[in-house]
Design a protein around this motif. Structure first.
Motif: not given
Ligand SMILES: [Zn+2]
Ligand SMILES: [Zn+2]
Length: 255
Positions: A59, A61, A63-64, A137, A158
């Motif tokens: 995804h 976000h 942090d990915h 998510h 997530d």
């Protein structure tokens, strides 16, 4: 299949690990799943910068996926000229998101990566058979099941509680499952899993081994492991940057 945990810190990088990133290798093919904050640095400990054959993003976000912007810089500005595009399998809008990280236009990003929209489906990526499905998510997010030579890995991305995750992980040899939260009265639903919920998903899916990941640096990780152990009796451990998993690799020690 050889699975190397490059980054397992949840939501932001920690002192000992970048954010989410996993390197999958088989038959000389290298597939990277997620490229969170700091992951491009850590990845170079385990693979050459230009040895990556394909990328999957669960995804969008940061942090990915944020280090895909850094990897675009690498492939664009290398001293011997821009490198040919490699496939990036991600949610719709991945190219636009990556362009935004560096203030580039989408066309220049598309010159270095061939973007393929993920859907709930099974596809072949190099030697890997990859099944993606939507998990739970706030933004469009995929979990994955990756199979090679009879060995099966599932990765949660997530997610909050998710029947799709149980289906992806059904009978898998290894489940890399996020465990962002600890038990408590204020668990926000449909966002992340507690360690106990991750363990419950692993038990329902009957996986051979559970490795907890997306570990948020401010959590007490001994408590993460203890809470998960209440709900899953199989091999259980915490991810760590540099951990190598896969058929033939020693089962991860229980930290
Ligand atoms: Zn995350
Ligand atoms: Zn997320």
């Amino acid at each position: 299949m050889r699975v190397t945990v490059v980054g397992c810190a949840g939501s932001f990088p920690g002192p000992d690990s970048p954010a989410s990133c996993y390197l999958l290798e088989a038959e000389g093919f290298r597939l990277v799943i997620d490229l969170g904050n700091g992951a491009l640095g850590g990845l170079q400990r385990f693979a050459g910068l230009f040895s990556i054959d394909a990328i999957c993003l669960s995804h969008l976000h940061a942090d990915h996926c944020v280090d895909l912007g850094a990897y675009w810089v690498v492939r664009q500005y290398t001293s011997d000229g821009p490198r040919p595009p490699i496939p990036v399998h991600g949610p719709r809008g991945t190219a636009e998101r990556v362009a935004g990280f560096g203030g580039e236009n989408t066309a220049s990003v598309r010159a270095r990566f061939t973007f393929r929209d993920l859907q709930p489906a099974t596809t072949e990526i190099g030697p890997f058979r990859v099944t993606a499905d939507h998990v739970n998510h706030p933004v469009e997010t995929f979990g994955f099941r990756v199979e090679h030579a009879g060995w099966r890995l599932a990765y949660s991305g997530d997610t909050g509680e998710s029947d799709a995750l149980v289906r992806l992980a059904e009978g898998a040899d290894l489940l890399l499952c996020e465990a962002s939260f600890l038990d408590g009265p204020d668990i926000r639903p449909n966002l992340h899993l507690t360690a106990r919920q991750a363990a419950e998903h692993a038990a329902r899916a009957g996986v051979g081994q559970l490795v907890l990941t997306h570990l948020v640096p401010w959590n007490d990780q001994d408590r993460t492991l203890a809470e998960a152990s209440q709900a899953y009796r199989g091999g259980l451990s915490l991810a760590a940057s540099g951990l190598v998993l896969g058929p033939g690799a020693a089962p991860a020690a229980g930290r």
